[in-house]
Design an enzyme around this catalytic site. Sequence first.
Site, PDB file in Angstrom:
ATOM      1  N   TYR A 160      45.547  64.631   7.058  1.00 55.74           N
ATOM      2  CA  TYR A 160      44.695  63.484   7.415  1.00 55.74           C
ATOM      3  C   TYR A 160      43.375  63.536   6.646  1.00 55.74           C
ATOM      4  CZ  TYR A 160      41.075  60.939   9.976  1.00 55.74           C
ATOM      5  OH  TYR A 160      39.997  60.142  10.292  1.00 55.74           O
ATOM      6  N   THR A 212      35.282  59.830   7.814  1.00 55.05           N
ATOM      7  CA  THR A 212      35.180  60.871   8.840  1.00 55.05           C
ATOM      8  C   THR A 212      34.446  62.104   8.323  1.00 55.05           C
ATOM      9  OG1 THR A 212      36.525  62.407  10.140  1.00 55.05           O
ATOM     10  CG2 THR A 212      37.483  61.631   8.101  1.00 55.05           C
ATOM     11  N   ASP A 213      33.860  62.852   9.251  1.00 54.06           N
ATOM     12  CA  ASP A 213      33.229  64.118   8.859  1.00 54.06           C
ATOM     13  C   ASP A 213      34.273  65.194   8.521  1.00 54.06           C
ATOM     14  OD1 ASP A 213      34.176  64.675  11.416  1.00 54.06           O
ATOM     15  OD2 ASP A 213      32.260  65.400  12.205  1.00 54.06           O
ATOM     16  N   GLU A 214      35.552  64.922   8.867  1.00 54.63           N
ATOM     17  CA  GLU A 214      36.576  65.946   8.615  1.00 54.63           C
ATOM     18  C   GLU A 214      36.791  66.201   7.128  1.00 54.63           C
ATOM     19  OE1 GLU A 214      40.059  65.938  11.014  1.00 54.63           O
ATOM     20  OE2 GLU A 214      38.990  65.231  12.775  1.00 54.63           O
ATOM     21  N   LYS A 216      41.708  61.052   3.733  1.00 47.38           N
ATOM     22  CA  LYS A 216      40.427  60.347   3.883  1.00 47.38           C
ATOM     23  C   LYS A 216      39.467  60.766   2.753  1.00 47.38           C
ATOM     24  CE  LYS A 216      39.259  57.861   6.726  1.00 47.38           C
ATOM     25  NZ  LYS A 216      39.404  56.388   6.918  1.00 47.38           N
TER      26      LYS A 216
HETATM   27  P1  NAD Z   1      43.144  54.004  15.238  1.00 47.47           P
HETATM   28  O1  NAD Z   1      44.340  54.833  14.878  1.00 47.47           O
HETATM   29  O2  NAD Z   1      42.822  53.780  16.674  1.00 47.47           O
HETATM   30  O3  NAD Z   1      43.290  52.549  14.579  1.00 47.47           O
HETATM   31  C1  NAD Z   1      43.748  52.347  13.279  1.00 47.47           C
HETATM   32  C2  NAD Z   1      44.124  50.880  13.123  1.00 47.47           C
HETATM   33  O4  NAD Z   1      44.536  50.652  11.763  1.00 47.47           O
HETATM   34  C3  NAD Z   1      45.280  50.444  14.018  1.00 47.47           C
HETATM   35  O5  NAD Z   1      44.976  49.215  14.652  1.00 47.47           O
HETATM   36  C4  NAD Z   1      46.440  50.255  13.036  1.00 47.47           C
HETATM   37  O6  NAD Z   1      47.381  49.264  13.452  1.00 47.47           O
HETATM   38  C5  NAD Z   1      45.714  49.854  11.758  1.00 47.47           C
HETATM   39  N1  NAD Z   1      46.472  50.146  10.542  1.00 47.47           N
HETATM   40  C6  NAD Z   1      47.072  51.328  10.222  1.00 47.47           C
HETATM   41  N2  NAD Z   1      47.688  51.218   9.033  1.00 47.47           N
HETATM   42  C7  NAD Z   1      47.431  49.955   8.570  1.00 47.47           C
HETATM   43  C8  NAD Z   1      47.761  49.267   7.372  1.00 47.47           C
HETATM   44  N3  NAD Z   1      48.506  49.830   6.412  1.00 47.47           N
HETATM   45  N4  NAD Z   1      47.325  47.987   7.219  1.00 47.47           N
HETATM   46  C9  NAD Z   1      46.592  47.393   8.191  1.00 47.47           C
HETATM   47  N5  NAD Z   1      46.258  48.010   9.357  1.00 47.47           N
HETATM   48  C10 NAD Z   1      46.675  49.279   9.538  1.00 47.47           C
HETATM   49  O7  NAD Z   1      41.931  54.641  14.458  1.00 47.47           O
HETATM   50  P2  NAD Z   1      40.387  54.791  14.882  1.00 47.47           P
HETATM   51  O8  NAD Z   1      40.223  56.028  15.656  1.00 47.47           O
HETATM   52  O9  NAD Z   1      39.905  53.503  15.421  1.00 47.47           O
HETATM   53  O10 NAD Z   1      39.736  55.044  13.449  1.00 47.47           O
HETATM   54  C11 NAD Z   1      39.328  53.947  12.626  1.00 47.47           C
HETATM   55  C12 NAD Z   1      38.759  54.479  11.329  1.00 47.47           C
HETATM   56  O11 NAD Z   1      37.640  55.300  11.586  1.00 47.47           O
HETATM   57  C13 NAD Z   1      39.745  55.329  10.529  1.00 47.47           C
HETATM   58  O12 NAD Z   1      39.578  55.025   9.173  1.00 47.47           O
HETATM   59  C14 NAD Z   1      39.318  56.754  10.823  1.00 47.47           C
HETATM   60  O13 NAD Z   1      39.636  57.600   9.734  1.00 47.47           O
HETATM   61  C15 NAD Z   1      37.830  56.585  10.989  1.00 47.47           C
HETATM   62  N6  NAD Z   1      37.166  57.565  11.890  1.00 47.47           N
HETATM   63  C16 NAD Z   1      37.661  57.801  13.135  1.00 47.47           C
HETATM   64  C17 NAD Z   1      36.997  58.693  13.987  1.00 47.47           C
HETATM   65  C18 NAD Z   1      37.489  58.950  15.389  1.00 47.47           C
HETATM   66  O14 NAD Z   1      36.959  59.834  16.054  1.00 47.47           O
HETATM   67  N7  NAD Z   1      38.462  58.226  15.921  1.00 47.47           N
HETATM   68  C19 NAD Z   1      35.852  59.336  13.539  1.00 47.47           C
HETATM   69  C20 NAD Z   1      35.378  59.079  12.259  1.00 47.47           C
HETATM   70  C21 NAD Z   1      36.046  58.183  11.449  1.00 47.47           C
HETATM   71  O1  TDX Z   2      46.005  68.078  23.333  1.00 52.33           O
HETATM   72  C1  TDX Z   2      45.049  68.429  22.606  1.00 52.33           C
HETATM   73  N1  TDX Z   2      44.436  69.638  22.846  1.00 52.33           N
HETATM   74  C2  TDX Z   2      43.412  70.110  22.081  1.00 52.33           C
HETATM   75  O2  TDX Z   2      42.898  71.203  22.324  1.00 52.33           O
HETATM   76  C3  TDX Z   2      44.567  67.613  21.525  1.00 52.33           C
HETATM   77  C4  TDX Z   2      45.195  66.286  21.224  1.00 52.33           C
HETATM   78  C5  TDX Z   2      43.514  68.096  20.764  1.00 52.33           C
HETATM   79  N2  TDX Z   2      42.967  69.312  21.013  1.00 52.33           N
HETATM   80  C6  TDX Z   2      41.816  69.780  20.208  1.00 52.33           C
HETATM   81  C7  TDX Z   2      41.976  69.672  18.711  1.00 52.33           C
HETATM   82  C8  TDX Z   2      40.556  69.358  18.247  1.00 52.33           C
HETATM   83  O3  TDX Z   2      39.818  70.563  18.072  1.00 52.33           O
HETATM   84  O4  TDX Z   2      40.734  68.913  20.548  1.00 52.33           O
HETATM   85  C9  TDX Z   2      39.938  68.593  19.414  1.00 52.33           C
HETATM   86  C10 TDX Z   2      39.952  67.091  19.211  1.00 52.33           C
HETATM   87  O5  TDX Z   2      41.252  66.725  18.776  1.00 52.33           O
HETATM   88  P1  TDX Z   2      41.636  65.207  18.431  1.00 52.33           P
HETATM   89  O6  TDX Z   2      41.310  64.357  19.598  1.00 52.33           O
HETATM   90  O7  TDX Z   2      43.041  65.199  17.909  1.00 52.33           O
HETATM   91  O8  TDX Z   2      40.572  64.857  17.301  1.00 52.33           O
HETATM   92  P2  TDX Z   2      40.241  65.518  15.877  1.00 52.33           P
HETATM   93  O9  TDX Z   2      41.394  66.262  15.338  1.00 52.33           O
HETATM   94  O10 TDX Z   2      38.958  66.273  16.013  1.00 52.33           O
HETATM   95  O11 TDX Z   2      40.033  64.174  14.986  1.00 52.33           O
HETATM   96  C11 TDX Z   2      39.314  63.038  15.525  1.00 52.33           C
HETATM   97  O12 TDX Z   2      37.988  63.015  15.080  1.00 52.33           O
HETATM   98  C12 TDX Z   2      37.738  62.757  13.729  1.00 52.33           C
HETATM   99  C13 TDX Z   2      40.018  61.743  15.125  1.00 52.33           C
HETATM  100  O13 TDX Z   2      41.373  61.775  15.540  1.00 52.33           O
HETATM  101  C14 TDX Z   2      39.913  61.501  13.634  1.00 52.33           C
HETATM  102  O14 TDX Z   2      40.499  60.240  13.301  1.00 52.33           O
HETATM  103  C15 TDX Z   2      38.468  61.510  13.237  1.00 52.33           C
HETATM  104  O15 TDX Z   2      38.334  61.393  11.861  1.00 52.33           O
END
Ligand code: NAD
Ligand code: TDX
Length: 352
Positions: free
Chosen positions: A160, A134-136, A164
């Site tokens: 988190y 992630t970019d975070e 990462k």
């Molecule tokens: P998500 O929470 O939707 O899915 C995570 C999955 O991992 C789930 O299916 C869960 O059951 C599985 N999991 C968790 N712990 C596990 C373990 N110990 N063993 C096996 N499986 C396990 O997450 P996502 O949003 O799809 O993110 C996927 C990946 O991409 C993550 O690594 C996250 O850090 C990264 N990422 C997410 C975003 C975003 O915006 N969602 C952005 C950049 C990077």
């Molecule tokens: O109810 C809300 N109200 C609100 O203002 C929630 C849930 C979030 N927010 C804000 C917080 C953040 O600035 O919105 C923005 C987005 O929040 P999230 O959806 O929780 O995402 P973020 O914290 O940015 O992280 C997501 O992007 C990077 C994913 O959850 C991560 O897994 C990924 O790495």
Amino acid sequence: MIRRVLVTGGAGFIGSAVCRLLVARGYHVVCLDKLTYAGNRASLRDAEAEPGFHFVRADIADTETVLELLRNERIEGIMHLAAESHVDRSIDSPAAFVETNVVGTVRLLDAALAHWRTLPARAREHFRFHHVSTDEVFGDLPFDSGVFTEATPYAPSSPYSASKAASDHFVRAWHETYGLPVVLSNCSNNYGPFHFPEKLIPLTILNALEGRPLPVYGRGENVRDWLFVEDHAAALERVLTQGRPGETYLIGGRAEATNLSVVEAICDILDRRQPLPGMVRRSLIGFVADRPGHDRRYAIDPAKAERELGWTPNESFASGLSKTVDWYLANRWWWEPIRASNYAGERLGRVA
Ligand code: NAD
Ligand code: TDX
């Protein structure tokens, strides 16, 4: 050429999009997932209908099971997406993030290394361990300047993002120390179908649909850089197959938006699709206590991925958001059970 891929976390939001894409492109896909609260086999319904897809319920930290799977399935590439992914939950319960994102990743690296060492020389050369990050990890940008590049120093703010960041470092260490051919990608915020409704966009869509309050943290001024999940999945396939070992690629859609503008845009789309009698949905917006350690702004410069991998996104934020709202309207079968029994939308991540 990599044709046999293990996808960890494939029952999650991004992982399921990756499984759908790889299966459609003729890969043999083994999905390994623990099925935590965020994992959902229903998200894999289309992929499971294909002969080239195989699901295994297991923990990435179970090195023996993973190693056996890597050997039996003759895996040529690992795409590691399994993680605890929600920042607010990491504020409430950080230990699970260390367990899976840090310890789990190290155990998975152990299995990958043991498998890789037994491969013939040519297969070793082509093997890849792809860490999806992630970019975070880069932390907080000021509102008015700066972008993340592959050279930006790590400065994570939340439990988190710290977990990462740690996993990124371990993946790189397995390359430098043991020679495992790894590639890393750090992506901005994803959105799209099958997104668990704890995250801003799906939570807002479902609450707005039902006429419930729309919580915006702080003043809604924080900026995120949005990418449609299928565009991310397409980028990940390129990182796996074209990325150079030891390299990092930043993935993003050049689509910065304040949280308030995102919530307002969702309200306006839903007002057009399904008006509520006598009210506009923007009136449901409420400013609530800010997230602790809330990073102000994220912004990705994806020039390296564009240049070296030839990747660009297909969706603009406007087209992707509109598709996403339509998907939630058409797919109640997927989200109604989650809202009813798994997570109903309550506020997470407030420090007492
Ligand atoms: P998500 O929470 O939707 O899915 C995570 C999955 O991992 C789930 O299916 C869960 O059951 C599985 N999991 C968790 N712990 C596990 C373990 N110990 N063993 C096996 N499986 C396990 O997450 P996502 O949003 O799809 O993110 C996927 C990946 O991409 C993550 O690594 C996250 O850090 C990264 N990422 C997410 C975003 C975003 O915006 N969602 C952005 C950049 C990077
Ligand atoms: O109810 C809300 N109200 C609100 O203002 C929630 C849930 C979030 N927010 C804000 C917080 C953040 O600035 O919105 C923005 C987005 O929040 P999230 O959806 O929780 O995402 P973020 O914290 O940015 O992280 C997501 O992007 C990077 C994913 O959850 C991560 O897994 C990924 O790495």
